[in-house]
Enzyme design. Structure first.
Site, PDB file in Angstrom:
ATOM      1  N   LEU A 208       0.473  -1.418  -0.238  1.00  0.00           N
ATOM      2  CA  LEU A 208       0.021   0.065  -0.067  1.00  0.00           C
ATOM      3  C   LEU A 208       0.925   1.435   0.051  1.00  0.00           C
ATOM      4  CD1 LEU A 208      -2.655  -0.691   2.224  1.00  0.00           C
ATOM      5  CD2 LEU A 208      -3.194  -0.571  -0.212  1.00  0.00           C
ATOM      6  N   CYS A 209       2.058   1.199  -0.608  1.00  0.00           N
ATOM      7  CA  CYS A 209       2.851   2.352  -0.989  1.00  0.00           C
ATOM      8  C   CYS A 209       3.488   2.609  -2.153  1.00  0.00           C
ATOM      9  CB  CYS A 209       4.091   2.340   0.059  1.00  0.00           C
ATOM     10  SG  CYS A 209       4.718   0.516   0.082  1.00  0.00           S
ATOM     11  N   GLY A 210       1.657   2.515  -3.095  1.00  0.00           N
ATOM     12  CA  GLY A 210       1.911   2.526  -4.477  1.00  0.00           C
ATOM     13  C   GLY A 210       3.167   2.278  -5.504  1.00  0.00           C
TER      14      GLY A 210
END
Lengths: 133, 290
Positions: free
Chosen positions: B90-92
């Site tokens: 969940l960090c691009g």
């Protein structure tokens, strides 16, 4: 008194940066006092107290564990592996450091490394004893 | 046409998601500040270290006695890739961009007929690379338990690399991580760490040095230390980059959720009104018929 530029850096932060009169380094082969105009010297450090004199009669003590000192033209850079200012030292921190040094002593079979660890333990014990006063 | 109840449920669920992404963004922002100060505080040490090493290395000539960490083994047959990624997703594109850089590098080396070994630091990179390079991955370092990256973590990884080098398990090591430039821009970077890359100091610092103990001994202690510092710095840069990437990813997720809520609310209101109008028409036409 002539001053020179001194920087004390540990991996986590810069502990000291500025003009000083004198610095005593715990170099591997014995203590070295650095004054302004010292010849270029590169030395490894052992465990011990580094004393910074930024004003006459005012010494600051920092416990360093291993590292390097790079004395250049009118500047001194100390890259300490670990550095703890004397005022931040507590019993627990020293106990932890002693434990680490003892582990390093047990972990190695190399005679020189054993000797270095032994002197580190002695220095740390001394620092701990001095703390109680 | 979804019923009103369906629409209501859908809006509620998007709202809940938005709350989560919003919270994650704020957590990342707080963590980013801490990681950024840590990365910035570590920079002087790394810079001084390479300056000192540059001073030292410019004074010696490469010969058979030169430590192999500096001179290399004279071959580049076996390549070690140390790939540092995050432990969480969940960090691009943060993890995938580092992994892609490492994968391209590994593929190129394999095409050249070289042997590739990979050490993965961080679970996400391991998960991605495992699919293609299951045989090449020799080790996976898990830093999930570490709340804050400390010098000891860098040291641990560097010791592993050094031990492998001592055994002659590889010739060249490259470190993959993401350099933190700003919150919105993190640059995946490949950096060669063994043999050490030394930027030679300018001619101005060509003072004659005295050494204590002697030059060779200082160099042999300084080189492994330098490796540790480089790894430590990479870990810190990576930690800051991860939080930055997560922050911007969660920010755009929050914005997308907001848009979706707006659209869904519009549809909901429209169909509610249509229903009311329909009922009114039914009542009126019923009354007229009487």
């Amino acid at each position: 008194m002539a001053t020179f530029n001194f920087e004390l850096v540990s991996p986590e932060r810069v502990l000291f940066s500025g003009q000083v009169d004198a610095v005593v380094l715990p170099a591997a082969d014995g203590d070295v006092t650095v004054l302004s105009g010292h010849a270029p010297l590169m030395a490894t450090l052992k465990t011990g107290f580094l004393v910074i004199t930024d004003k006459p009669g005012n010494g600051k003590r920092v416990l360093v564990r291993g590292g390097f000192a790079d004395i250049g033209q009118n500047s001194l850079t100390v890259l300490a592996q670990r550095a703890l200012p004397a005022e931040e030292l507590t019993q627990e921190i020293l106990d932890k450091e002693i434990l680490q040094a003892e582990m390093a002593y047990d972990a190695t079979n190399d005679l020189a490394a054993k000797h270095a660890a032994e002197s580190a333990i002695a220095q740390l014990r001394e620092a701990k004893a001095a703390l109680n006063y | 046409m979804p019923s009103l109840k369906d629409l209501r449920n859908r809006i509620a669920s998007v709202k809940a998601t938005q709350k989560i992404t919003k919270a994650m963004q704020m957590v990342a922002a707080a963590k980013l500040r801490r990681a950024q100060t840590a990365a910035e505080a570590a920079r002087p040490y790394a810079e001084r270290m390479s300056a000192v090493l540059g001073n030292l290395a410019s004074g010696i000539t490469v010969g058979p006695d030169t430590p192999r960490l500096l001179a290399g083994t004279g071959s580049d047959k076996v390549q070690l890739l140390v790939v540092c990624t995050a432990e969480r997703g969940l960090c691009g594109a943060f993890n995938s961009s580092i992994a892609r850089l490492a994968r391209d590098h590994a593929n190129r080396l394999l095409a050249e007929g070289k042997t590739v070994k990979i050490i993965c630091v961080g679970k996400k990179g391991y998960d991605i690379l495992r699919r293609q390079f299951a045989e090449q991955i020799i080790e996976f370092v898990d830093l999930r338990a570490a709340r804050q990256i400390g010098f000891e973590h860098g040291d641990m990884i560097a010791q592993k690399v050094l031990a492998l080098f001592e055994q002659g398990a590889f010739d060249v090591a490259t470190l993959f991580y993401s350099r933190f430039q700003s919150v919105i821009s993190q640059i995946p970077t490949a950096q060669q760490i063994v043999p050490a890359q030394i930027e030679s100091a300018g001619a101005a610092s060509q003072a004659v040095y005295e050494y204590e103990p002697d030059e060779g001994e200082i160099l042999t202690t300084l080189l492994p230390r330098n490796l540790t510092v480089q790894v430590f710095r990479a870990l810190l840069e990576n930690a800051a980059s991860e939080q930055g990437a997560r922050m911007s990813a969660m920010d755009s997720a929050t914005r997308n959720a907001g848009e979706m809520i707006k659209k869904q609310t519009m549809t909901y209101n429209r169909s509610r009104q249509a229903m009311i109008t329909k009922e009114l028409i039914e009542i009126i036409s019923g009354a007229e018929a009487l």
